[in-house]
Write a protein that holds these residues in place. Structure first.
Motif, PDB file in Angstrom:
ATOM      1  N   ARG A 124      -2.055   0.344   0.123  1.00 36.32           N
ATOM      2  CA  ARG A 124      -2.737   0.271   1.420  1.00 36.32           C
ATOM      3  C   ARG A 124      -3.383   1.586   1.852  1.00 36.32           C
ATOM      4  N   ARG A 150       7.490   2.470  10.771  1.00 39.83           N
ATOM      5  CA  ARG A 150       6.911   2.466   9.416  1.00 39.83           C
ATOM      6  C   ARG A 150       5.387   2.346   9.412  1.00 39.83           C
ATOM      7  N   ASN A 163      -4.823  -1.245  12.239  1.00 41.24           N
ATOM      8  CA  ASN A 163      -5.818  -2.145  11.678  1.00 41.24           C
ATOM      9  C   ASN A 163      -7.146  -2.088  12.434  1.00 41.24           C
ATOM     10  N   THR A 208      10.050   0.278   3.649  1.00 39.23           N
ATOM     11  CA  THR A 208       8.733   0.417   3.034  1.00 39.23           C
ATOM     12  C   THR A 208       8.905   0.569   1.527  1.00 39.23           C
ATOM     13  N   ASN A 227      -7.436   7.268   4.627  1.00 37.93           N
ATOM     14  CA  ASN A 227      -7.060   6.090   3.859  1.00 37.93           C
ATOM     15  C   ASN A 227      -8.021   5.984   2.672  1.00 37.93           C
ATOM     16  N   ASN A 248      -2.581  11.974   5.566  1.00 40.66           N
ATOM     17  CA  ASN A 248      -3.568  12.247   6.612  1.00 40.66           C
ATOM     18  C   ASN A 248      -3.121  13.478   7.403  1.00 40.66           C
TER      19      ASN A 248
HETATM   20  O1  UT7 Z   1      -7.178   9.540  10.833  1.00 41.68           O
HETATM   21  C1  UT7 Z   1      -7.673   8.935  11.980  1.00 41.68           C
HETATM   22  C2  UT7 Z   1      -8.066   7.551  11.802  1.00 41.68           C
HETATM   23  N1  UT7 Z   1      -7.043   6.787  11.179  1.00 41.68           N
HETATM   24  C3  UT7 Z   1      -7.386   5.845  10.346  1.00 41.68           C
HETATM   25  O2  UT7 Z   1      -8.546   5.682  10.087  1.00 41.68           O
HETATM   26  C4  UT7 Z   1      -6.290   4.961   9.829  1.00 41.68           C
HETATM   27  C5  UT7 Z   1      -6.715   3.553   9.904  1.00 41.68           C
HETATM   28  N2  UT7 Z   1      -5.739   2.562   9.552  1.00 41.68           N
HETATM   29  C6  UT7 Z   1      -5.213   2.413   8.305  1.00 41.68           C
HETATM   30  O3  UT7 Z   1      -5.362   3.234   7.441  1.00 41.68           O
HETATM   31  C7  UT7 Z   1      -4.487   1.119   8.025  1.00 41.68           C
HETATM   32  O4  UT7 Z   1      -4.718   0.210   9.060  1.00 41.68           O
HETATM   33  C8  UT7 Z   1      -2.954   1.265   7.802  1.00 41.68           C
HETATM   34  C9  UT7 Z   1      -2.689   1.944   6.479  1.00 41.68           C
HETATM   35  C10 UT7 Z   1      -2.360   2.046   8.951  1.00 41.68           C
HETATM   36  C11 UT7 Z   1      -2.317  -0.128   7.753  1.00 41.68           C
HETATM   37  O5  UT7 Z   1      -2.925  -0.919   6.751  1.00 41.68           O
HETATM   38  P1  UT7 Z   1      -3.410  -2.393   7.092  1.00 41.68           P
HETATM   39  O6  UT7 Z   1      -3.966  -2.954   5.843  1.00 41.68           O
HETATM   40  O7  UT7 Z   1      -4.329  -2.303   8.271  1.00 41.68           O
HETATM   41  O8  UT7 Z   1      -2.062  -3.124   7.429  1.00 41.68           O
HETATM   42  P2  UT7 Z   1      -1.598  -3.845   8.773  1.00 41.68           P
HETATM   43  O9  UT7 Z   1      -1.402  -2.865   9.874  1.00 41.68           O
HETATM   44  O10 UT7 Z   1      -2.513  -5.003   9.038  1.00 41.68           O
HETATM   45  O11 UT7 Z   1      -0.174  -4.406   8.341  1.00 41.68           O
HETATM   46  C12 UT7 Z   1      -0.032  -5.360   7.273  1.00 41.68           C
HETATM   47  C13 UT7 Z   1       1.464  -5.645   7.074  1.00 41.68           C
HETATM   48  C14 UT7 Z   1       2.214  -5.925   8.371  1.00 41.68           C
HETATM   49  O12 UT7 Z   1       3.139  -6.958   8.104  1.00 41.68           O
HETATM   50  P3  UT7 Z   1       2.861  -8.455   8.582  1.00 41.68           P
HETATM   51  O13 UT7 Z   1       2.709  -8.374  10.065  1.00 41.68           O
HETATM   52  O14 UT7 Z   1       1.617  -8.868   7.879  1.00 41.68           O
HETATM   53  O15 UT7 Z   1       4.096  -9.177   8.127  1.00 41.68           O
HETATM   54  C15 UT7 Z   1       2.946  -4.658   8.642  1.00 41.68           C
HETATM   55  O16 UT7 Z   1       4.129  -4.843   9.380  1.00 41.68           O
HETATM   56  O17 UT7 Z   1       2.102  -4.510   6.497  1.00 41.68           O
HETATM   57  C16 UT7 Z   1       3.272  -4.184   7.251  1.00 41.68           C
HETATM   58  N3  UT7 Z   1       3.493  -2.732   7.188  1.00 41.68           N
HETATM   59  C17 UT7 Z   1       4.225  -2.157   6.240  1.00 41.68           C
HETATM   60  N4  UT7 Z   1       4.896  -2.640   5.184  1.00 41.68           N
HETATM   61  C18 UT7 Z   1       5.549  -1.770   4.393  1.00 41.68           C
HETATM   62  C19 UT7 Z   1       3.002  -1.788   8.018  1.00 41.68           C
HETATM   63  N5  UT7 Z   1       3.426  -0.571   7.618  1.00 41.68           N
HETATM   64  C20 UT7 Z   1       4.183  -0.776   6.518  1.00 41.68           C
HETATM   65  C21 UT7 Z   1       4.862   0.096   5.661  1.00 41.68           C
HETATM   66  N6  UT7 Z   1       5.540  -0.450   4.607  1.00 41.68           N
HETATM   67  N7  UT7 Z   1       4.882   1.432   5.834  1.00 41.68           N
END
Ligand code: UT7
Length: 326
Positions: free
Chosen positions: A37, A152, A219, A29, A256, A283
């Protein structure tokens, strides 16, 4: 009319800080990804010996001190947590013992990140019905002990901490004007800790499959959270005949920064009127709203007569709001 009002607040977080750069040594990460993000820069992590009730105790003592009250003055203790000391007994009972709050009844509330506002709504109902006069509500979490430090997609998000509020009955025109709680169990699988319960009791197999750690469909959760919170805040204000411009401060659950900004935009609230501390704590689930509330009070951002709105969305799924006249 009898209302419940918040006499005092308190919070407590562990000393140890884990930065985004520290996480780079655990998973693939970067500080840029996490900041962009989520808005998180660092989070607090409890030490090996600490449990949720220890953080709850710190927050509860601070709230009692600030109100100049003794624990024996409490009628009820509600602890909102999904990372309690044990499955049995409740963390609230362990806290009651530690505080020596002999007179109080004590129980936990499990509504994940909405837990503190659920607790406020229960306290509000007891106080309005005159069953209890003085209630301590605590949100306390040590999610770091249920975090998969090899995943991650979740390990960069969570942090540890506790926040508390003491509520009392008042006949004055102040306090909780509305406390709304909601759930939609059809989405229970968005956020879960699958192992260690009665569905999948702890075994070598559940541990090997890492089922005792939190899993989140990030997501999907994000999308439902944005949609739900936008509706929740506008409904809460409408039902109370308040315009967003009459709101002094929005205190959102800190999951977030993008979710927080979307809610603020919907209300056309400038960010100066939104409490944000996700950069420092990540969080903290049920602890996030009461820690933010306590920091807002200490920073003088909440004054007598102000209207403030607390809101949260979390696993279950659950969502909740509390509109308060300070
Ligand atoms: O508190 C209770 C409720 N919780 C929430 O409301 C949290 C809700 N969710 C979120 O805040 C977001 O969805 C996250 C911060 C968890 C993730 O952000 P996102 O914009 O939804 O990203 P994503 O899950 O769609 O992932 C995008 C990319 C993926 O890579 P590919 O598949 O596009 O190649 C992930 O593998 O980011 C990658 N990724 C990371 N990269 C670097 C996921 N985690 C990480 C990381 N570092 N830690």
């Amino acid at each position: 009319m009898i209302r419940a009002w918040i006499v005092s607040t308190g919070s407590f977080v562990p000393e140890r800080i884990l930065t985004n750069d520290d996480l780079k040594s655990l998973v693939d990460t970067s500080d840029e990804w996490i900041m962009e993000r989520t808005g998180i820069r660092e989070r607090r992590i409890a030490d090996k010996t600490e449990a949720a009730s220890d953080l709850a105790y710190g927050a509860a003592k601070a709230a009692l001190k600030s109100a100049d009250l003794k624990a024996r003055d409490l009628d009820l203790i509600i602890v909102a947590t999904v990372s309690g000391d044990m499955l049995l007994p409740s963390t609230a009972c362990i806290l009651q013992d530690r505080l020596n709050a002999k007179k109080a009844a004590a129980f936990d509330v499990n509504a994940a990140c909405s837990g503190f506002i659920y607790g406020l709504s229960v306290a509000n109902a007891y106080i309005k019905s005159k069953l209890f006069k003085r209630v301590l509500v605590v949100g306390a979490e040590i999610l770091s002990k249920f975090t998969d430090w090899e995943d991650r997609t979740t390990c960069v998000l969570f942090g540890d901490g506790a926040g508390a509020a003491i509520l009392e009955a008042t006949a004055e025109e102040k306090g909780i004007l509305s406390a709304k709680i909601h759930s939609d169990g059809s989405m229970w699988d968005l956020l879960q800790t699958p192992g260690g319960g009665s569905r999948k009791p702890a075994s070598r197999e559940t541990i090997r499959r890492r089922l005792h750690f939190i899993k989140m469909k990030g997501n999907e959760t994000f999308k439902v959270a944005v949609r739900t919170l936008e509706n929740l805040v506008t409904e809460t204000l409408d039902e109370n005949n308040l315009k967003p411009s009459q709101l002094s401060l929005l205190i959102p659950h800190q999951a977030n920064l993008r979710i927080i900004k979307a809610t603020a935009e919907r209300l056309k609230l400038p960010l100066e009127r939104v409490m944000i501390n996700i950069d420092r704590y990540g969080n903290t689930s049920a602890a996030s709203v009461p820690i933010a509330l306590d920091e807002a009070v200490k920073a003088g951002r909440v004054k007598e007569g102000d209207h403030i709105l607390l809101e949260a969305f979390g696993g279950g799924v659950t969502w909740a709001s509390a509109l308060i006249k300070w």
